[in-house]
Scaffold this active site. Structure first.
Site, PDB file in Angstrom:
ATOM      1  N   HIS A  56       0.905  -1.170   0.016  1.00  0.00           N
ATOM      2  CA  HIS A  56       0.047  -0.007  -0.028  1.00  0.00           C
ATOM      3  C   HIS A  56       0.998   1.331   0.083  1.00  0.00           C
ATOM      4  O   HIS A  56       2.174   1.096   0.291  1.00  0.00           O
ATOM      5  CB  HIS A  56      -0.945   0.013   1.241  1.00  0.00           C
ATOM      6  CG  HIS A  56      -1.965  -1.091   1.055  1.00  0.00           C
ATOM      7  ND1 HIS A  56      -2.989  -1.226   2.048  1.00  0.00           N
ATOM      8  CD2 HIS A  56      -2.483  -1.935   0.290  1.00  0.00           C
ATOM      9  CE1 HIS A  56      -3.807  -2.240   1.758  1.00  0.00           C
ATOM     10  NE2 HIS A  56      -3.236  -2.544   0.376  1.00  0.00           N
ATOM     11  N   GLU A  58       0.975   3.673   1.972  1.00  0.00           N
ATOM     12  CA  GLU A  58       1.552   4.222   3.269  1.00  0.00           C
ATOM     13  C   GLU A  58       3.084   3.198   3.535  1.00  0.00           C
ATOM     14  O   GLU A  58       3.850   3.404   4.026  1.00  0.00           O
ATOM     15  CB  GLU A  58       0.625   3.807   4.331  1.00  0.00           C
ATOM     16  CG  GLU A  58      -0.738   4.620   4.338  1.00  0.00           C
ATOM     17  CD  GLU A  58      -1.642   3.937   3.575  1.00  0.00           C
ATOM     18  OE1 GLU A  58      -1.367   3.342   2.759  1.00  0.00           O
ATOM     19  OE2 GLU A  58      -2.769   4.374   3.867  1.00  0.00           O
ATOM     20  N   CYS A  90      -1.882  -0.992   7.508  1.00  0.00           N
ATOM     21  CA  CYS A  90      -1.386   0.415   7.451  1.00  0.00           C
ATOM     22  C   CYS A  90      -1.337   1.171   8.664  1.00  0.00           C
ATOM     23  O   CYS A  90      -0.285   1.625   9.393  1.00  0.00           O
ATOM     24  CB  CYS A  90      -1.766   1.370   6.313  1.00  0.00           C
ATOM     25  SG  CYS A  90      -1.297   0.353   4.659  1.00  0.00           S
ATOM     26  N   ARG A 190      -8.015   3.564 -22.911  1.00  0.00           N
ATOM     27  CA  ARG A 190      -8.497   2.226 -22.750  1.00  0.00           C
ATOM     28  C   ARG A 190      -7.762   1.705 -21.550  1.00  0.00           C
ATOM     29  O   ARG A 190      -8.102   0.660 -20.541  1.00  0.00           O
ATOM     30  CB  ARG A 190      -8.280   0.995 -23.929  1.00  0.00           C
ATOM     31  CG  ARG A 190      -9.370   1.245 -24.777  1.00  0.00           C
ATOM     32  CD  ARG A 190      -9.341   0.222 -25.713  1.00  0.00           C
ATOM     33  NE  ARG A 190     -10.271   0.235 -26.969  1.00  0.00           N
ATOM     34  CZ  ARG A 190     -10.234  -0.032 -28.193  1.00  0.00           C
ATOM     35  NH1 ARG A 190      -9.000  -0.435 -28.723  1.00  0.00           N
ATOM     36  NH2 ARG A 190     -10.985   0.150 -29.055  1.00  0.00           N
ATOM     37  N   LEU A 210      -9.685  -4.436 -29.536  1.00  0.00           N
ATOM     38  CA  LEU A 210     -10.055  -3.654 -28.197  1.00  0.00           C
ATOM     39  C   LEU A 210      -8.960  -3.686 -27.236  1.00  0.00           C
ATOM     40  O   LEU A 210      -9.138  -4.181 -26.054  1.00  0.00           O
ATOM     41  CB  LEU A 210     -11.265  -4.664 -27.573  1.00  0.00           C
ATOM     42  CG  LEU A 210     -12.575  -4.716 -28.258  1.00  0.00           C
ATOM     43  CD1 LEU A 210     -13.709  -5.491 -27.320  1.00  0.00           C
ATOM     44  CD2 LEU A 210     -13.152  -3.394 -28.594  1.00  0.00           C
ATOM     45  N   ALA A 300     -26.016  -0.146 -25.895  1.00  0.00           N
ATOM     46  CA  ALA A 300     -25.852   1.084 -25.202  1.00  0.00           C
ATOM     47  C   ALA A 300     -27.202   1.597 -24.841  1.00  0.00           C
ATOM     48  O   ALA A 300     -27.165   2.022 -23.555  1.00  0.00           O
ATOM     49  CB  ALA A 300     -25.180   2.066 -26.555  1.00  0.00           C
TER      50      ALA A 300
END
Ligand SMILES: NC(=O)c1ccc[n+]([C@@H]2O[C@H](COP(=O)([O-])OP(=O)(O)OC[C@H]3O[C@@H](n4cnc5c(N)ncnc54)[C@H](OP(=O)(O)O)[C@@H]3O)[C@@H](O)[C@H]2O)c1
Length: 364
Positions: A56, A58, A90, A190, A210, A300
């Site tokens: 992470h 931190e 963390c 993308r 794609l 769509a």
């Protein structure tokens, strides 16, 4: 704004900018950046979450410490975690470091953390300041937050059209409406997404790739949603060396005998109806925060109707395709009054050579 709050804003903006370096790579996790100052407010470490499974932000910052953090402060754009995941909590590291004050931009919407990390820090005697640069942090991690609240992937719908609002000829020809620069921009953008979705008909008509054309490793997952499973034997999406492909089919309508024609390297999942919401949920469960819908008008329209789309990106080219023999970007929404129509907000307009790109948000 006082000098000290200007300084604090500067450090939090630095944490946000570090966090954004993880764009497109951290899902299912958020983008997080962390900055540590010593007790004299000098920068002594910074770090960010590079990708899921990696340390992470931190922990990265503590690994990069140039001197003791005791009595110092930390700036982090999201509440530090307090649960054992792939990496240790963390919060424990922050407490043992002797840091006196922590600036946290927003709470983590993840139920395992939400508010609990802050509570533990306070209980250990660390001063917590919550809310600095909240707007910017909410914007940066909006997909992660949306997914955690709704259990659905944040959806962006993209299409390219002519100046008379047409996305291709009815015979399926739509290559190319926009210019080369717009198309390269689509390939590179993308990389921000975990998955790219099309319907079975776009696969049959366009045989798209794609991919980001190698800009992201691994490439985003390519997803085909089909009601029939009547998909081509040969297709660019069946080449799994380019990128992974997932076919999702509606088991209530599909002819499952076609399953044997799909190459073994392609993953297949079934859902029980043609509601696109099932795709958003399934992809969220697989760890996708943000998905790009690059489908044609029928899928769509269904995706908007089922609230799968939170933002749109439209490329408009200075070309005219004309009415009868060309396609609209959408089917019918059955609007009869102007108060029913879909209104977009937060629009940003840019020029890509001679094309126009409009990005907007949808309220749903
Ligand atoms: N200019 C652009 O930006 C752009 C972008 C994408 C596509 N296009 C063009 O659009 C055309 C295809 O349009 P299309 O509307 O057929 O697109 P599509 O993206 O193929 O979506 C429709 C297909 O999705 C599947 N589907 C699954 N659930 C659905 C649902 N609830 N409602 C509707 N479909 C569902 C069906 O696949 P099955 O038939 O396999 O069951 C259906 O045929 C092509 O000519 C392509 O070139 C243009």
């Amino acid at each position: 704004m006082s000098e000290s709050s200007k300084e604090n804003t500067k450090w939090m903006m630095r944490a946000i900018s570090l966090a954004s370096l993880g764009k497109g790579k951290t899902s299912p996790n958020p983008m997080v950046g962390a900055v540590i100052l010593d007790k004299n407010k000098n920068l002594i470490a910074e770090g960010f979450h590079h990708k899921a499974g990696a340390p992470h932000a931190e922990a990265m910052a503590f690994n990069n410490l140039k001197k003791d953090a005791k009595g110092g402060s930390m700036f982090v754009n999201l509440e530090p975690c307090c649960h054992q995941g792939k990496t240790p909590p963390c919060v424990d590291k922050i407490i043992t470091s002797g840091i006196k004050k922590i600036y946290i931009s927003i709470e983590d919407p993840d139920k395992r953390v939400s508010g609990k990390g802050i509570k533990l820090l306070k209980a250990a005697g660390i001063q917590v300041d919550l809310g600095l640069c909240k707007k910017e942090s909410l914007e940066l991690n909006k997909a992660f937050i949306y997914k955690n609240i709704t259990n659905k992937a944040f959806g962006v719908l993209k299409w390219a059209m002519s100046i008379d609002g047409r996305i291709g000829l009815k015979n399926g020809n739509s290559k190319w409406i926009t210019n080369e620069d717009s198309r390269s921009l689509v390939h590179s953008s993308r990389a921000e997404f975990d998955a790219i979705i099309i319907g079975g008909n776009t696969l049959r008509k366009d045989n798209p790739l794609l991919t980001t054309r190698g800009l992201k490793t691994p490439e985003p997952l390519r997803v085909v949603f089909t009601k029939t499973l009547d998909l081509p034997i040969k297709s660019n999406l069946w080449d799994c060396n380019e990128a992974k492909t997932l076919v999702i089919y509606d088991s209530s309508t599909a002819n499952e005998s076609f399953l044997s024609l799909i190459p073994k390297c392609v993953e297949v999942e079934k859902v029980c109806s043609d509601n696109p919401e099932l795709i958003s949920k399934l992809l969220a469960k697989r760890g996708c925060n943000k998905v790009l819908w690059e489908c044609g008008p029928r899928l769509a329209t269904a995706a908007i109707k089922s609230n799968c789309i939170q933002e749109i990106i439209t490329f408009i080219a200075p070309k005219i395709l004309g009415g009868e023999n060309s396609m609209n970007p959408f089917g019918d929404f059955e609007f009869r009054e102007m108060h029913e129509i879909i209104k977009l907000s937060n629009s940003h307009v840019s020029l890509i050579s001679n094309d126009i790109c409009v990005k907007s948000s949808l309220k749903n």
